[in-house]
Scaffold this motif. Structure first.
Motif, PDB file in Angstrom:
ATOM      1  N   PRO A   1     -25.874 -62.433 -25.570  1.00 52.71           N
ATOM      2  CA  PRO A   1     -25.657 -62.032 -26.964  1.00 52.71           C
ATOM      3  C   PRO A   1     -24.322 -61.306 -27.135  1.00 52.71           C
ATOM      4  CG  PRO A   1     -27.863 -61.429 -26.237  1.00 52.71           C
ATOM      5  CD  PRO A   1     -27.120 -61.880 -25.023  1.00 52.71           C
ATOM      6  N   SER A   2     -23.744 -61.414 -28.330  1.00 53.56           N
ATOM      7  CA  SER A   2     -22.423 -60.836 -28.576  1.00 53.56           C
ATOM      8  C   SER A   2     -22.481 -59.395 -29.081  1.00 53.56           C
ATOM      9  CB  SER A   2     -21.661 -61.700 -29.594  1.00 53.56           C
ATOM     10  OG  SER A   2     -22.376 -61.770 -30.814  1.00 53.56           O
ATOM     11  N   HIS A   3     -23.691 -58.828 -29.207  1.00 52.64           N
ATOM     12  CA  HIS A   3     -23.843 -57.447 -29.656  1.00 52.64           C
ATOM     13  C   HIS A   3     -24.810 -56.711 -28.737  1.00 52.64           C
ATOM     14  CE1 HIS A   3     -21.714 -57.515 -33.529  1.00 52.64           C
ATOM     15  NE2 HIS A   3     -22.097 -58.767 -33.591  1.00 52.64           N
ATOM     16  N   GLY A   4     -24.745 -55.372 -28.788  1.00 57.06           N
ATOM     17  CA  GLY A   4     -25.752 -54.570 -28.127  1.00 57.06           C
ATOM     18  C   GLY A   4     -27.011 -54.517 -28.985  1.00 57.06           C
ATOM     19  N   SER A   5     -28.000 -53.770 -28.517  1.00 57.91           N
ATOM     20  CA  SER A   5     -29.304 -53.647 -29.172  1.00 57.91           C
ATOM     21  C   SER A   5     -30.038 -54.994 -29.149  1.00 57.91           C
ATOM     22  CB  SER A   5     -29.142 -53.128 -30.603  1.00 57.91           C
ATOM     23  OG  SER A   5     -30.391 -52.731 -31.127  1.00 57.91           O
TER      24      SER A   5
ATOM     25  N   ALA B   1     -11.712 -54.532 -28.434  1.00 56.88           N
ATOM     26  CA  ALA B   1     -12.115 -54.076 -29.752  1.00 56.88           C
ATOM     27  C   ALA B   1     -13.442 -54.704 -30.141  1.00 56.88           C
ATOM     28  CB  ALA B   1     -11.045 -54.429 -30.788  1.00 56.88           C
ATOM     29  N   PHE B   2     -14.044 -54.151 -31.175  1.00 55.54           N
ATOM     30  CA  PHE B   2     -15.277 -54.669 -31.751  1.00 55.54           C
ATOM     31  C   PHE B   2     -15.066 -56.135 -32.128  1.00 55.54           C
ATOM     32  CE2 PHE B   2     -18.207 -54.412 -35.666  1.00 55.54           C
ATOM     33  CZ  PHE B   2     -19.343 -54.689 -34.916  1.00 55.54           C
ATOM     34  N   SER B   3     -15.961 -57.006 -31.671  1.00 58.58           N
ATOM     35  CA  SER B   3     -15.747 -58.453 -31.813  1.00 58.58           C
ATOM     36  C   SER B   3     -15.798 -58.946 -33.256  1.00 58.58           C
ATOM     37  CB  SER B   3     -16.787 -59.213 -30.982  1.00 58.58           C
ATOM     38  OG  SER B   3     -18.105 -58.910 -31.420  1.00 58.58           O
ATOM     39  N   GLU B   4     -16.357 -58.140 -34.159  1.00 58.67           N
ATOM     40  CA  GLU B   4     -16.490 -58.576 -35.553  1.00 58.67           C
ATOM     41  C   GLU B   4     -15.147 -58.757 -36.247  1.00 58.67           C
ATOM     42  OE1 GLU B   4     -19.114 -59.586 -37.397  1.00 58.67           O
ATOM     43  OE2 GLU B   4     -20.273 -59.475 -35.542  1.00 58.67           O
ATOM     44  N   TYR B   5     -14.109 -58.051 -35.809  1.00 59.39           N
ATOM     45  CA  TYR B   5     -12.795 -58.238 -36.440  1.00 59.39           C
ATOM     46  C   TYR B   5     -12.368 -59.694 -36.321  1.00 59.39           C
ATOM     47  CZ  TYR B   5     -12.654 -53.199 -35.304  1.00 59.39           C
ATOM     48  OH  TYR B   5     -12.952 -51.879 -35.129  1.00 59.39           O
ATOM     49  N   GLU B   6     -12.395 -60.187 -35.098  1.00 58.54           N
ATOM     50  CA  GLU B   6     -11.966 -61.565 -34.871  1.00 58.54           C
ATOM     51  C   GLU B   6     -12.917 -62.560 -35.531  1.00 58.54           C
ATOM     52  OE1 GLU B   6     -11.003 -64.759 -31.292  1.00 58.54           O
ATOM     53  OE2 GLU B   6     -11.473 -62.682 -30.787  1.00 58.54           O
ATOM     54  N   THR B   7     -14.218 -62.329 -35.394  1.00 59.19           N
ATOM     55  CA  THR B   7     -15.207 -63.247 -35.975  1.00 59.19           C
ATOM     56  C   THR B   7     -15.021 -63.379 -37.473  1.00 59.19           C
ATOM     57  OG1 THR B   7     -16.810 -62.670 -34.252  1.00 59.19           O
ATOM     58  CG2 THR B   7     -17.668 -63.705 -36.247  1.00 59.19           C
TER      59      THR B   7
ATOM     60  N   PRO C   1     -11.844 -43.723 -32.776  1.00 60.08           N
ATOM     61  CA  PRO C   1     -12.016 -43.936 -31.354  1.00 60.08           C
ATOM     62  C   PRO C   1     -12.388 -45.389 -31.061  1.00 60.08           C
ATOM     63  CG  PRO C   1     -13.212 -41.985 -32.076  1.00 60.08           C
ATOM     64  CD  PRO C   1     -12.779 -42.702 -33.297  1.00 60.08           C
ATOM     65  N   ASN C   2     -11.932 -45.849 -29.907  1.00 59.47           N
ATOM     66  CA  ASN C   2     -12.061 -47.260 -29.608  1.00 59.47           C
ATOM     67  C   ASN C   2     -13.468 -47.635 -29.164  1.00 59.47           C
ATOM     68  OD1 ASN C   2     -11.894 -49.449 -27.195  1.00 59.47           O
ATOM     69  ND2 ASN C   2     -10.459 -49.951 -28.824  1.00 59.47           N
ATOM     70  N   ASN C   3     -13.934 -48.740 -29.690  1.00 60.32           N
ATOM     71  CA  ASN C   3     -15.151 -49.384 -29.204  1.00 60.32           C
ATOM     72  C   ASN C   3     -14.694 -50.673 -28.532  1.00 60.32           C
ATOM     73  OD1 ASN C   3     -17.683 -50.486 -28.781  1.00 60.32           O
ATOM     74  ND2 ASN C   3     -18.038 -50.992 -30.931  1.00 60.32           N
ATOM     75  N   PRO C   4     -14.842 -50.826 -27.216  1.00 58.88           N
ATOM     76  CA  PRO C   4     -15.900 -50.249 -26.374  1.00 58.88           C
ATOM     77  C   PRO C   4     -15.493 -49.124 -25.423  1.00 58.88           C
ATOM     78  CG  PRO C   4     -14.998 -52.160 -25.283  1.00 58.88           C
ATOM     79  CD  PRO C   4     -14.202 -51.998 -26.554  1.00 58.88           C
ATOM     80  N   THR C   5     -14.238 -48.686 -25.390  1.00 59.31           N
ATOM     81  CA  THR C   5     -13.819 -47.778 -24.321  1.00 59.31           C
ATOM     82  C   THR C   5     -14.214 -46.327 -24.562  1.00 59.31           C
ATOM     83  OG1 THR C   5     -11.655 -47.272 -25.294  1.00 59.31           O
ATOM     84  CG2 THR C   5     -11.805 -49.252 -23.900  1.00 59.31           C
ATOM     85  N   GLY C   6     -14.363 -45.937 -25.846  1.00 58.60           N
ATOM     86  CA  GLY C   6     -14.635 -44.541 -26.179  1.00 58.60           C
ATOM     87  C   GLY C   6     -13.392 -43.678 -26.221  1.00 58.60           C
TER      88      GLY C   6
ATOM     89  N   ASN D   1     -17.618 -60.689 -23.938  1.00 64.87           N
ATOM     90  CA  ASN D   1     -16.984 -61.150 -25.176  1.00 64.87           C
ATOM     91  C   ASN D   1     -15.943 -60.163 -25.709  1.00 64.87           C
ATOM     92  OD1 ASN D   1     -19.106 -59.337 -25.873  1.00 64.87           O
ATOM     93  ND2 ASN D   1     -19.061 -60.070 -27.972  1.00 64.87           N
ATOM     94  N   PHE D   2     -15.496 -59.243 -24.864  1.00 64.71           N
ATOM     95  CA  PHE D   2     -14.360 -58.389 -25.222  1.00 64.71           C
ATOM     96  C   PHE D   2     -13.126 -58.946 -24.514  1.00 64.71           C
ATOM     97  CE2 PHE D   2     -17.865 -55.347 -25.798  1.00 64.71           C
ATOM     98  CZ  PHE D   2     -17.549 -54.822 -27.034  1.00 64.71           C
ATOM     99  N   PRO D   3     -12.176 -59.532 -25.254  1.00 62.37           N
ATOM    100  CA  PRO D   3     -10.969 -60.060 -24.609  1.00 62.37           C
ATOM    101  C   PRO D   3     -10.294 -59.009 -23.737  1.00 62.37           C
ATOM    102  CG  PRO D   3     -11.061 -60.779 -26.890  1.00 62.37           C
ATOM    103  CD  PRO D   3     -12.180 -59.786 -26.710  1.00 62.37           C
ATOM    104  N   GLY D   4      -9.949 -59.412 -22.524  1.00 60.85           N
ATOM    105  CA  GLY D   4      -9.301 -58.505 -21.594  1.00 60.85           C
ATOM    106  C   GLY D   4     -10.267 -57.781 -20.673  1.00 60.85           C
ATOM    107  N   LEU D   5     -11.522 -57.656 -21.084  1.00 59.61           N
ATOM    108  CA  LEU D   5     -12.533 -57.026 -20.225  1.00 59.61           C
ATOM    109  C   LEU D   5     -13.271 -58.091 -19.410  1.00 59.61           C
ATOM    110  CD1 LEU D   5     -14.047 -54.197 -22.454  1.00 59.61           C
ATOM    111  CD2 LEU D   5     -12.069 -54.132 -20.941  1.00 59.61           C
ATOM    112  N   ASP D   6     -13.659 -59.165 -20.109  1.00 59.64           N
ATOM    113  CA  ASP D   6     -14.193 -60.359 -19.439  1.00 59.64           C
ATOM    114  C   ASP D   6     -15.323 -60.056 -18.453  1.00 59.64           C
ATOM    115  OD1 ASP D   6     -12.166 -61.841 -20.778  1.00 59.64           O
ATOM    116  OD2 ASP D   6     -10.736 -61.229 -19.236  1.00 59.64           O
ATOM    117  N   GLY D   7     -16.166 -59.104 -18.816  1.00 59.74           N
ATOM    118  CA  GLY D   7     -17.323 -58.788 -17.987  1.00 59.74           C
ATOM    119  C   GLY D   7     -17.044 -57.851 -16.831  1.00 59.74           C
ATOM    120  N   ASN D   8     -15.812 -57.356 -16.720  1.00 59.09           N
ATOM    121  CA  ASN D   8     -15.439 -56.512 -15.588  1.00 59.09           C
ATOM    122  C   ASN D   8     -15.778 -55.031 -15.784  1.00 59.09           C
ATOM    123  OD1 ASN D   8     -14.335 -58.511 -13.834  1.00 59.09           O
ATOM    124  ND2 ASN D   8     -12.611 -58.682 -15.250  1.00 59.09           N
TER     125      ASN D   8
END
Length: 365
Positions: free
Chosen positions: A4-8, A106-112, A153-158, A325-332
């Motif tokens: 899924p592309s979101h938490g919760s 960043a929060f994926s909704e911007y791009e979507t 503050p940045n989501n997802p880094t905090g 689904n965060f560009p640049g993080l790629d699950g890392n």
């Protein structure tokens, strides 16, 4: 695996992984205030019942008045939305077809939302673990850009970027005739935050988006607001469906927005728990982002990817947020919300077990 592309909503995560959702679990994937909603909201809840028979105020006058008084701006510069997601969608529609830069991660909704409105998307990628942001690196990306999305503050880094950095970006955007959409969904988790809302009178293309669902733990009600020059608010309002925000959400917002005591209590608790968690991670050789809010990124630096750790946590009925689904993080990395003391302690207990099972990977000494 199509996660899924979101938490919760962890039932969808478990379905994607071919697993059965356990009866008991701790969901660290949603960045909601662990204290829960303010007590006065519960006290007034029965009074709200009568409002379900009345159409909501489409202008949200009373809530706008309270925000205007708190932020010292005109009500004409405020737009109430059905959560930050609706406001992002409205802004994307307003920017339809334009060239957009998104500062990632960043929060994926911007791009979507922007892609749904035929925008041309370009990433400006920040690099971990500190994800530093400066104007010199950004200037090339801003050439020919018509709008810039920045989460602070940045989501997802905090991570929270200082006022001087944001101001330099604002000034450059003004020179380039470029909108700056500043998403401040988590601003109220910061202690002594210096608001950018007064700058909407100085920078004609500054749009600030805020959420009330995160701090006040009311994501089921959906409520947020936007601040910008009155002409932008007027044009955005014309794109918004009538009666977009329900009566209960408006009443809840009127109570929450003035509850400064609750905000201070939350800030103090989050800071205390964040320091406890990050101290533990340092001791047990986990890498983490220098978060200033109620969530953070975490990784085991001795893994090439984090999927083994992710699945270990899932087996232990702890649900982190993946970052595929965060560009640049790629699950890392994995993202975790700060929860109750007991839940945070459980997470540390499980991660301690993980580290002991993989102690052979640690460097000597």
């Amino acid at each position: 695996m199509n996660l899924p592309s979101h938490g919760s909503n962890p039932q969808y995560l478990f379905k994607a992984m071919g697993r059965t959702l356990p009866k008991q679990f701790i969901d660290f994937s949603a960045n909601i205030n662990p204290i829960g909603p303010p007590s006065d909201l519960k006290e007034k809840w029965n009074d709200f019942y009568n409002e379900i028979m009345v159409y909501p105020d489409p202008l949200a006058v009373r809530l706008k008045d309270r925000i205007a008084e708190k932020e010292q701006i005109s009500v004409d510069s405020i737009l109430i939305g059905n959560g930050g997601a609706e406001l992002i969608s409205l802004v994307a529609r307003y920017l339809s077809g334009k060239k957009i830069v998104v500062i990632e991660p960043a929060f994926s909704e911007y791009e979507t939302a922007c892609r749904a409105n035929q925008c041309e998307i370009q990433y400006h990628q920040l690099k971990g673990p500190n994800f530093e942001l400066n104007l010199d690196d950004l200037q090339t990306s801003l050439l020919n850009a018509e709008a810039l999305f920045l989460c602070n503050p940045n989501n997802p880094t905090g991570i929270h970027y200082p006022k001087s950095t944001i101001l330099s970006i604002l000034e450059e955007c003004e020179k380039q005739n470029c909108y700056l959409i500043l998403d401040e969904a988590f601003y109220d988790f910061l202690i002594d935050y210096d608001s950018f809302i007064p700058y909407i009178n100085r920078f004609s293309k500054l749009i600030i988006i805020r959420s009330l669902t995160k701090m006040f733990a009311i994501p089921g009600l959906r409520l947020g607001y936007l601040a910008a020059a009155s002409n932008i608010v007027t044009e955005l309002s014309a794109l918004q469906p009538h009666w977009s925000i329900n009566s209960i959400a408006l009443l809840a917002g009127e109570l929450c927005i003035v509850n400064n005591e609750f905000i201070k209590k939350t800030q103090s608790y989050i800071r205390e728990e964040r320091e406890r968690l990050l101290s533990f991670y340092k001791q047990y050789h986990f890498e983490f982002t220098p978060s200033k809010v109620n969530f953070y990124l975490l990784r085991d630096p001795y893994l090439e990817g984090q999927m083994d750790l992710f699945e270990f946590l899932i087996q232990k009925e702890i649900i982190p947020r993946h970052t595929f689904n965060f560009p640049g993080l790629d699950g890392n990395w994995l993202r975790f919300a700060i929860k109750s003391k007991e839940e945070n302690s459980k997470l540390m207990e499980v991660l301690k077990e993980w580290r002991h099972l993989h102690s052979s990977s640690l460097p000597e000494g």
